[in-house]
Enzyme design. Structure first.
Site, short mmCIF file in Angstrom:
data_model
loop_
_atom_site.label_atom_id
_atom_site.label_comp_id
_atom_site.label_asym_id
_atom_site.label_seq_id
_atom_site.Cartn_x
_atom_site.Cartn_y
_atom_site.Cartn_z
CD GLU A 41 -3.93 -7.52 -7.15
OE1 GLU A 41 -2.66 -7.33 -6.17
OE2 GLU A 41 -4.28 -8.51 -7.87
CE1 TYR A 86 2.40 -1.21 6.80
CE2 TYR A 86 1.95 -3.30 6.79
CZ TYR A 86 2.78 -1.97 6.44
OH TYR A 86 3.48 -2.73 6.96
CE1 TYR A 124 1.92 -6.28 -8.55
CE2 TYR A 124 0.34 -5.47 -7.22
CZ TYR A 124 1.73 -6.55 -8.10
OH TYR A 124 0.96 -8.28 -7.70
CG ASP A 142 3.81 -10.03 -7.21
OD1 ASP A 142 4.81 -10.75 -7.70
OD2 ASP A 142 3.03 -10.22 -6.32
#
Ligand code: SF4
Length: 350
Positions: A41, A86, A124, A142
């Site tokens: 995830e 990221y 989330y 999502d």
């Protein structure tokens, strides 16, 4: 308005026959491994299933438990992460592994509220882990799920304004039994059948319950408010080569964009274009800098960057007067350079 109660049973029936195989997904009747679910995830945030697959396999092979990941050197984790972008996520991944291994004896919490307290886990991801790893009745929403729900209920309101309404509608679909499979089934349906441009309604298990299909507007939904154009920023990177071939690099500050990553030094990135003369005040040394033809372009979430590259050479005896890290280009692979810097290296070396 479709009969909500009949949606999840139809969806689960479809999922039992057509579920996607994924390296982190438990087989039918198997218990999911919370470590694998959490790892996947975090990797899947802003990245596709196809991209994540090889990264996930490498991570699990190298660090098969949360304790192993917690004990790994951060630089090794960043090197394996390179290409997923990221990097703050990779740092938080490492921090989270340390907290779970040290404070929670290696056991991930199963409730959303407790998951939310861990580094790098937002609403989330907490909902996804609670549902998928622990079969909790969490509302996992999502972009795929937003699209499916907008179509099922023919929501005409545009995103992002429609988010709260879509979330409420999705919550109304979560069943008491098999909520984890329900969450994954909705994602699979959105990814393989109820796709953004060409929803394949003819093979959809929810067709008889879908308002957008009934109204012939499936492909038009969800509607989106027009996006503001991404601003453009400019910079000049300084490719300084020592006479023995080593190149000057530096580490970015821990906080902020590409935090803690190694980079080729550059001017600040600003809206106004730089001239080489103006950039000299930011250069790591006063030398005869020369601009390379072309420029590197890279798009971040909030802006597009155009980075020119200036090159210069420096005698090895002068190099100790310059702040930074000297590395031979052949060793760059071990440094977890961000993708943007890979592009700078390619342009400067050409
Ligand atoms: Fe999506 Fe079509 Fe299925 Fe409706 S019928 S959920 S629009 S694929």
């Amino acid at each position: 308005m479709p009969d909500r109660r009949s949606i999840s049973p139809a969806l689960l029936d479809w999922y039992d026959r057509f579920r996607r195989e994924m390296p982190w997904r438990a087989g039918p009747g198997q218990r999911p491994d919370p470590y694998a679910v959490w790892l996947s995830e975090i990797m899947l945030q802003q990245t596709t299933v196809v991209t994540v697959g090889p990264y996930f396999r490498r991570f699990i092979a190298r660090w098969p438990t949360v304790q192993a990941l917690a004990a790994a050197p951060l630089d090794d984790v960043l090197v394996e992460w390179a290409g997923l972008g990221y990097y703050a996520r990779a740092r938080n991944l490492k921090r989270c592994a340390e907290v779970v291994a040290r404070d929670l004896k290696g056991v991930f919490p199963s409730h959303e509220d407790d998951l939310l307290k861990l580094p790098g886990i937002g609403p989330y991801t907490a909902a996804a882990i609670a549902a998928i790893a622990f079969d909790r009745s969490a509302n996992v929403v999502d972009g795929n799920v937003e699209r499916v729900v907008a179509r099922l209920f023919a929501v005409e309101q545009a995103l992002p304004q429609a988010k709260a309404r879509l979330r409420d509608l999705a919550a109304g679909l979560v069943p008491a039994s098999r909520p984890g499979d329900h969450a994954q089934a909705l994602m699979d349906l959105g990814a393989t059948v109820c796709t953004p441009r060409n929803p394949n309604c003819l093979i959809c298990p929810l067709r008889d319950r879908c308002d957008a299909y009934a109204q012939g507007i499936a492909a038009e939904l969800p509607r989106r408010a027009p996006k503001a154009a991404r601003p453009v920023r400019h910079g000049i990177a300084f490719w300084l080569v020592r006479t023995d071939g080593a190149v000057l690099l530096r580490r970015r500050p821990e906080k902020g964009l590409l935090g803690g990553m190694v980079e080729v030094p550059s001017t600040p990135w600003r809206q106004e274009e730089w001239t080489l003369k103006a950039a000299m005040a930011e250069a790591p040394a006063r030398l005869a800098w020369r601009l390379v033809d072309g420029a590197v372009e890279h798009t971040f979430t909030h802006f597009h960057l155009v980075l020119q590259v200036a090159t210069a050479r420096l005698a090895a005896s002068e190099a100790r007067k310059v702040d930074g890290l000297w590395h031979q280009p052949a060793t760059f692979g071990s440094l977890a350079l961000p993708t943007l810097m890979d592009k700078v290296v390619t342009l400067a070396s050409a």
